[in-house]
Design a protein around this motif. Structure first.
Motif, PDB file in Angstrom:
ATOM      1  N   ASP A   1      73.309  80.340 -12.512  1.00 41.94           N
ATOM      2  CA  ASP A   1      71.914  80.212 -12.936  1.00 41.94           C
ATOM      3  C   ASP A   1      71.522  81.438 -13.754  1.00 41.94           C
ATOM      4  OD1 ASP A   1      71.814  77.873 -11.442  1.00 41.94           O
ATOM      5  OD2 ASP A   1      71.037  78.907  -9.661  1.00 41.94           O
ATOM      6  N   ASP A   2      70.636  81.243 -14.697  1.00 43.73           N
ATOM      7  CA  ASP A   2      70.195  82.352 -15.551  1.00 43.73           C
ATOM      8  C   ASP A   2      69.113  83.155 -14.815  1.00 43.73           C
ATOM      9  OD1 ASP A   2      70.071  83.984 -17.753  1.00 43.73           O
ATOM     10  OD2 ASP A   2      68.648  82.704 -18.839  1.00 43.73           O
TER      11      ASP A   2
ATOM     12  N   ALA B   1      73.227  80.709  -2.782  1.00 41.60           N
ATOM     13  CA  ALA B   1      72.206  81.358  -3.606  1.00 41.60           C
ATOM     14  C   ALA B   1      72.752  82.620  -4.266  1.00 41.60           C
ATOM     15  CB  ALA B   1      70.985  81.681  -2.753  1.00 41.60           C
ATOM     16  N   PHE B   2      73.506  83.404  -3.513  1.00 38.57           N
ATOM     17  CA  PHE B   2      74.038  84.645  -4.070  1.00 38.57           C
ATOM     18  C   PHE B   2      75.189  84.384  -5.044  1.00 38.57           C
ATOM     19  CE2 PHE B   2      72.277  87.092  -0.278  1.00 38.57           C
ATOM     20  CZ  PHE B   2      71.316  87.729  -1.033  1.00 38.57           C
ATOM     21  N   ALA B   3      75.966  83.350  -4.795  1.00 37.32           N
ATOM     22  CA  ALA B   3      77.101  83.068  -5.667  1.00 37.32           C
ATOM     23  C   ALA B   3      76.664  82.530  -7.028  1.00 37.32           C
ATOM     24  CB  ALA B   3      78.045  82.067  -4.998  1.00 37.32           C
ATOM     25  N   ARG B   4      75.523  81.868  -7.093  1.00 36.75           N
ATOM     26  CA  ARG B   4      75.120  81.183  -8.320  1.00 36.75           C
ATOM     27  C   ARG B   4      74.290  82.055  -9.262  1.00 36.75           C
ATOM     28  NH1 ARG B   4      75.920  76.027  -9.145  1.00 36.75           N
ATOM     29  NH2 ARG B   4      74.182  75.992 -10.627  1.00 36.75           N
ATOM     30  N   THR B   5      73.786  83.191  -8.777  1.00 32.17           N
ATOM     31  CA  THR B   5      72.973  84.039  -9.649  1.00 32.17           C
ATOM     32  C   THR B   5      73.875  84.979 -10.447  1.00 32.17           C
ATOM     33  OG1 THR B   5      70.966  85.410  -9.702  1.00 32.17           O
ATOM     34  CG2 THR B   5      72.601  85.935  -8.013  1.00 32.17           C
ATOM     35  N   LYS B   6      73.321  85.618 -11.457  1.00 33.54           N
ATOM     36  CA  LYS B   6      74.124  86.491 -12.308  1.00 33.54           C
ATOM     37  C   LYS B   6      74.178  87.930 -11.802  1.00 33.54           C
ATOM     38  CE  LYS B   6      73.614  83.928 -16.637  1.00 33.54           C
ATOM     39  NZ  LYS B   6      73.112  83.933 -18.044  1.00 33.54           N
TER      40      LYS B   6
ATOM     41  N   GLY C   1      81.328  87.337  -4.975  1.00 30.67           N
ATOM     42  CA  GLY C   1      81.820  87.519  -6.335  1.00 30.67           C
ATOM     43  C   GLY C   1      80.759  87.807  -7.358  1.00 30.67           C
ATOM     44  N   THR C   2      79.572  88.176  -6.933  1.00 30.29           N
ATOM     45  CA  THR C   2      78.441  88.388  -7.841  1.00 30.29           C
ATOM     46  C   THR C   2      78.212  89.875  -8.074  1.00 30.29           C
ATOM     47  OG1 THR C   2      77.366  86.338  -7.150  1.00 30.29           O
ATOM     48  CG2 THR C   2      75.944  88.038  -8.102  1.00 30.29           C
ATOM     49  N   PRO C   3      77.977  90.294  -9.304  1.00 29.08           N
ATOM     50  CA  PRO C   3      77.673  91.706  -9.584  1.00 29.08           C
ATOM     51  C   PRO C   3      76.428  92.175  -8.830  1.00 29.08           C
ATOM     52  CG  PRO C   3      78.228  90.560 -11.612  1.00 29.08           C
ATOM     53  CD  PRO C   3      78.094  89.505 -10.545  1.00 29.08           C
ATOM     54  N   ILE C   4      76.417  93.442  -8.470  1.00 31.70           N
ATOM     55  CA  ILE C   4      75.296  94.002  -7.719  1.00 31.70           C
ATOM     56  C   ILE C   4      74.881  95.342  -8.318  1.00 31.70           C
ATOM     57  CG2 ILE C   4      75.994  92.914  -5.546  1.00 31.70           C
ATOM     58  CD1 ILE C   4      77.039  95.737  -4.688  1.00 31.70           C
ATOM     59  N   ILE C   5      73.623  95.685  -8.081  1.00 33.45           N
ATOM     60  CA  ILE C   5      73.132  97.051  -8.244  1.00 33.45           C
ATOM     61  C   ILE C   5      72.335  97.365  -6.985  1.00 33.45           C
ATOM     62  CG2 ILE C   5      71.642  98.634  -9.524  1.00 33.45           C
ATOM     63  CD1 ILE C   5      72.223  97.058 -12.035  1.00 33.45           C
ATOM     64  N   SER C   6      72.674  98.453  -6.316  1.00 39.82           N
ATOM     65  CA  SER C   6      71.995  98.815  -5.070  1.00 39.82           C
ATOM     66  C   SER C   6      70.846  99.770  -5.350  1.00 39.82           C
ATOM     67  CB  SER C   6      72.975  99.469  -4.098  1.00 39.82           C
ATOM     68  OG  SER C   6      73.903  98.524  -3.619  1.00 39.82           O
TER      69      SER C   6
ATOM     70  N   GLY D   1      73.106  95.677 -19.192  1.00 41.77           N
ATOM     71  CA  GLY D   1      74.517  95.870 -19.514  1.00 41.77           C
ATOM     72  C   GLY D   1      75.406  94.893 -18.762  1.00 41.77           C
ATOM     73  N   ILE D   2      75.107  94.677 -17.487  1.00 40.28           N
ATOM     74  CA  ILE D   2      75.879  93.715 -16.699  1.00 40.28           C
ATOM     75  C   ILE D   2      75.674  92.295 -17.224  1.00 40.28           C
ATOM     76  CG2 ILE D   2      75.981  92.600 -14.424  1.00 40.28           C
ATOM     77  CD1 ILE D   2      75.574  95.404 -13.203  1.00 40.28           C
ATOM     78  N   LEU D   3      74.441  91.927 -17.523  1.00 40.24           N
ATOM     79  CA  LEU D   3      74.159  90.578 -18.030  1.00 40.24           C
ATOM     80  C   LEU D   3      74.857  90.330 -19.363  1.00 40.24           C
ATOM     81  CD1 LEU D   3      70.339  90.332 -17.193  1.00 40.24           C
ATOM     82  CD2 LEU D   3      72.229  89.229 -15.975  1.00 40.24           C
ATOM     83  N   ASP D   4      74.943  91.362 -20.184  1.00 44.84           N
ATOM     84  CA  ASP D   4      75.597  91.219 -21.490  1.00 44.84           C
ATOM     85  C   ASP D   4      77.115  91.182 -21.374  1.00 44.84           C
ATOM     86  OD1 ASP D   4      73.157  91.147 -22.738  1.00 44.84           O
ATOM     87  OD2 ASP D   4      73.191  93.252 -23.380  1.00 44.84           O
ATOM     88  N   ASN D   5      77.643  91.663 -20.251  1.00 46.73           N
ATOM     89  CA  ASN D   5      79.104  91.695 -20.052  1.00 46.73           C
ATOM     90  C   ASN D   5      79.444  91.059 -18.699  1.00 46.73           C
ATOM     91  OD1 ASN D   5      80.165  93.616 -22.360  1.00 46.73           O
ATOM     92  ND2 ASN D   5      78.300  94.564 -21.538  1.00 46.73           N
ATOM     93  N   LEU D   6      78.865  89.890 -18.469  1.00 43.41           N
ATOM     94  CA  LEU D   6      78.930  89.289 -17.141  1.00 43.41           C
ATOM     95  C   LEU D   6      80.356  88.950 -16.727  1.00 43.41           C
ATOM     96  CD1 LEU D   6      77.239  88.365 -14.736  1.00 43.41           C
ATOM     97  CD2 LEU D   6      77.102  86.103 -15.809  1.00 43.41           C
ATOM     98  N   SER D   7      81.129  88.342 -17.587  1.00 44.53           N
ATOM     99  CA  SER D   7      82.482  87.924 -17.201  1.00 44.53           C
ATOM    100  C   SER D   7      83.336  89.117 -16.804  1.00 44.53           C
ATOM    101  CB  SER D   7      83.143  87.170 -18.361  1.00 44.53           C
ATOM    102  OG  SER D   7      82.454  85.972 -18.640  1.00 44.53           O
TER     103      SER D   7
END
Length: 772
Positions: free
Chosen positions: A592-593, A672-677, A694-699, A737-743
């Motif tokens: 999901d975006d 919910a956590f797996a489907r977000t960016k 498997g989802t990127p995080i920022i704490s 930066g993460i959204l632009d380089n998500l893969s």
């Protein structure tokens, strides 16, 4: 000479980046009366503020230091080095007062704090200092009165870490020895020569010089916060004609110690627990009085000093009609596992009908802790009859009903593992709900009662529980931050598992501590001796002892004797490897975006300190910036987490859709956590669970455990302190930066996860041998 750009100082020693704040003054015998009045005024006008107060001194007598310590619980004495200033060029080098005027410059040699607020000893505090405590930039000061507004008055300084450096001290020494400053202005002259007008201008109300009140005017007319008695005529030496209004304000705080304490305890305002304990305990003890006892007891409870609360409340019989005192004593007795006494006092406190729901809720919870489900239901129902909206009673009632309807376990005891964990109720913290199941998945796909016998950590571990454990093939304790002193305090272990030593000794099946965390906040402590004794016994009994991050490993090893330290191993929280554990897991084909944000509000004072307004402002900046790249939604792990959404809308007009994760089951949480960016989270499991999916995080780091985890996966850049001066810009930049380089970032998450999975596989292989 002007100052060069300050060299950045070392980062705060606190892993969370939480600012360490202190006040500071130079004090000598001549100015001692003024300083004592300053301390009294600080406590009476800012009773919720209790930061370290650094006293710079050279000639104070021991009796004077004793008087100072009586007026503040966190006095830090630091002797100045007078010889350091001998070579400074001075306007009148023979005047001892001129010589001492430079000693306050020693404040720039302090390295223990991020913000230091200096106050001259001829000041009196009349109002709220919150604005000064929130300041985060440069050197703040009030411009000189009726003089050059580009020059500061040094009576008040708010100094940030970048100026508390050897480099800036060298510049002070260079100007002082060269004499290239206004010699008759002493320390103030040196600072003005160095800063050359580059200071943060503070409202004059915070350093309001006496001369502005000539004609006997009152400081009330000008809304003065700090009144400064500049000049030769000090109020403790007779004062000066024409300033009766100013001197009357000073005399309001020129009190005997007994009168001061009486006035402090009589304040209607909220009070800092350290101040309450410091001022209240001796008066209560010396006079055997009841007024003030409740507040001091509440302060002890807030600090986790339960035995002290029991002692102060139990010094003399409590009248039957003092329901609040009975409730507090019952609460303290329960926290020390003196359950029969606690029941008696809590029952007495229910006699006050308007407040009966709260003690009934405590009684319901205690009955559940003791395994009496019927009594728990009855107490909860009585509480709901007193107040149908009481949430604690509602939770206890629903829990009792669910226990009564629960079918018997289907498994054979000899084939089961016993499992001590914190089993979260419905609408409880979403992260805690997922933990027990995820621990069990490490040992196989069956997480139900055919393979597992559940033991809630908070329930008293008694002889019957011991018998049930010893009839199983082993005992697993974990996961979660069970090493925390205040979630469900007890006197048996001083951590979350309510187990007496004598019963822990009798466990004769293999025992494994699995992915437990040492969860104390910065500034939070345990009942140290009891915790250490319980911990040592637990480690010695364990066939495996694994903690969920290396930070916890280090903390716990430091509490153990040398012969036990090597038994403490690293076992990642299994939520961080959920993709490897959940049967049939499939990574999402598309996401999901959206970006999910989570904030936490339990123990808010420990999390934010004086920086909540800053945090909210910076988060508004980040949300607006990130919102241009993805939909920003809010992930509420607990009901209290929703405060962020309300505050953000009220203060900055930003509305966010809310995902009520406290209502989700475990599959819904992972989905919910797996489907977000991207997930930006402040709770530990608002980082670890999405990472495990498997989802990127920022704490958003407000607790050491967040930094511990990011260190373990070698990605400290995936965290930013809630106290960071540039939080909004940093968070927005890293998120975009993460959204632009998500893969690439998702692939990195998977790679980091592989290392944790390898550790988990190796540990579980050993455990399967140990546990059969």
């Amino acid at each position: 000479m002007t100052a060069s750009v300050p060299v950045p100082a070392p980062r705060s020693e606190t892993l969370t980046g939480k600012r360490r704040v202190a006040f500071a003054s130079y004090v000598d015998e001549n100015y001692l009366p003024g300083f004592l009045t300053l301390l009294r005024s600080l406590a009476l006008t800012n009773p919720t503020v209790c930061e370290d107060f650094v006293v710079l001194y050279d000639d104070l007598q021991p009796a004077s230091i004793t008087e100072i310590r009586k007026l503040h619980p966190r006095i830090v004495m630091r002797r100045v080095v007078p010889e350091r200033y001998d070579d400074f060029v001075k306007g009148d080098p023979e005047n001892y007062l001129v010589r001492k005027a430079y000693f306050i410059l020693d404040v720039f040699r302090i390295r223990d704090y991020d913000t230091v607020i200096t106050l001259d000893t001829d000041m009196v505090v009349l109002g709220d200092l919150a604005e000064l405590l929130r300041m985060r930039d440069g050197v703040g000061a009030v411009p000189q009165f009726l003089l050059d507004q580009s020059k500061l008055n040094s009576g008040l300084l708010v100094i940030q870490k970048e100026y508390l450096t050897d480099e800036f001290c060298a510049q002070i020494d260079a100007v002082g020895t060269a004499g290239t400053y206004e010699l008759d202005k002493h320390d103030q002259g040196i600072l003005n020569a160095l800063l050359a007008g580059k200071f943060i201008k503070v409202d004059p109300r915070y350093n309001f010089v006496k001369r502005r009140l000539s004609g006997d005017r009152s400081p009330d007319e000008e809304d003065v916060v700090i009144l400064h008695f500049t000049g030769r005529h000090k109020p403790w030496n007779g004062g000066e004609h024409g300033y009766s209004g100013a001197e009357a304000a000073w005399k309001e705080y020129d009190l005997s110690h007994a009168d001061f304490v009486e006035r402090f305890l009589a304040l209607d305002d909220e009070k800092h627990p350290d101040l309450l304990i410091h001022f209240g305990r001796h008066l209560v003890a010396s006079e055997g009085r009841h007024d003030g006892v409740r507040e001091v007891a509440e302060a002890y409870l807030a600090k986790g000093r339960y035995e002290d609360a029991v002692e102060i409340l139990g010094r003399s019989p409590i009248p039957a009609d003092e329901s609040r005192s009975h409730e507090l004593l019952g609460q303290a007795l329960m926290a020390t596992s003196r359950y029969e006494e606690a029941t008696a006092h809590l029952l007495l406190s229910t006699a006050h009908a308007p407040a009966a729901a709260r003690p009934f809720g405590r009684l319901a919870n205690m009955a559940w802790v003791l395994g009496d489900n019927a009594a728990s239901r009855d107490y909860a129902l009585a509480g709901l009859n007193a107040d149908v909206s009481d949430r604690a009673c509602r939770i206890s009632y629903e829990r009792a009903e669910a226990i009564a309807a629960r079918p018997a376990e289907a498994g054979s005891p000899s084939e089961q593992l016993a499992h001590v964990a914190f089993y979260m109720e419905r609408q409880g913290n979403a992260g805690d709900k997922i933990l027990p199941e995820t621990v069990r998945l490490c040992f196989g796909p069956d997480t139900g009662d055919r393979s597992w016998h559940s033991i809630h950590a908070h329930k008293l571990f008694d002889e019957a529980a011991l018998e049930r454990v010893n009839s199983r093939r082993g005992l697993v304790i974990g996961g979660g931050g069970l090493f925390i002193p205040d979630t469900s305090p007890n006197g048996n272990s001083a951590w979350q598992w309510n187990v007496p030593d004598r019963l822990l000794e009798k466990i004769d099946v293999p025992l494994a501590v699995f992915a437990v965390g040492y969860n104390a906040f910065d500034g939070q402590s345990y009942t140290r001796r009891r915790f250490e004794e319980s911990l040592r016994l637990l480690v010695s009994k364990s066939a495996f002892f694994g903690l969920r991050n290396h930070g916890s490993v280090e903390k716990v090893r430091a509490l153990l004797p040398a012969e036990l330290q090597d038994r403490v191993l690293f076992q990642p929280c299994p939520t961080t490897v959920s993709r490897q554990l959940v049967p049939g897991w499939q990574d999402p084909v598309t996401r999901d975006d959206t970006v999910l944000i989570n904030c936490a509000y339990d123990r808010a004072g420990l999390r934010f300190g004086h920086d909540y307004d800053h945090f909210l402002r910076e988060m508004a900046t980040a949300v607006r910036a990130i919102g241009k790249h993805a939909e920003v939604r809010y992930a509420a792990h607990a009901l209290d987490d929703e405060r962020f959404v309300f505050d953000l809308r009220r203060e900055y007009g930003i509305s966010m859709p809310v995902e009520p994760m406290y209502d989700f089951d475990t599959d819904q949480l992972r989905t919910a956590f797996a489907r977000t960016k991207l997930v930006i989270g402040m709770r530990g499991h608002a980082g670890m669970i999405p990472f495990g999916c498997g989802t990127p995080i920022i704490s958003l780091i407000s607790h050491p455990k967040m930094a511990y985890f990011l260190s373990d996966i070698e990605r400290p850049e995936w965290g930013v302190s809630v106290h960071d001066r540039n939080l909004g810009a940093i968070l927005a930049e890293r998120s975009i930066g993460i959204l632009d380089n998500l893969s690439a970032t998702v692939a990195d998450v998977h790679g980091r996860q592989e290392a944790l999975w390898k550790v988990t596989q190796d540990n579980v292989a050993k455990l399967k041998t140990i546990l059969g």
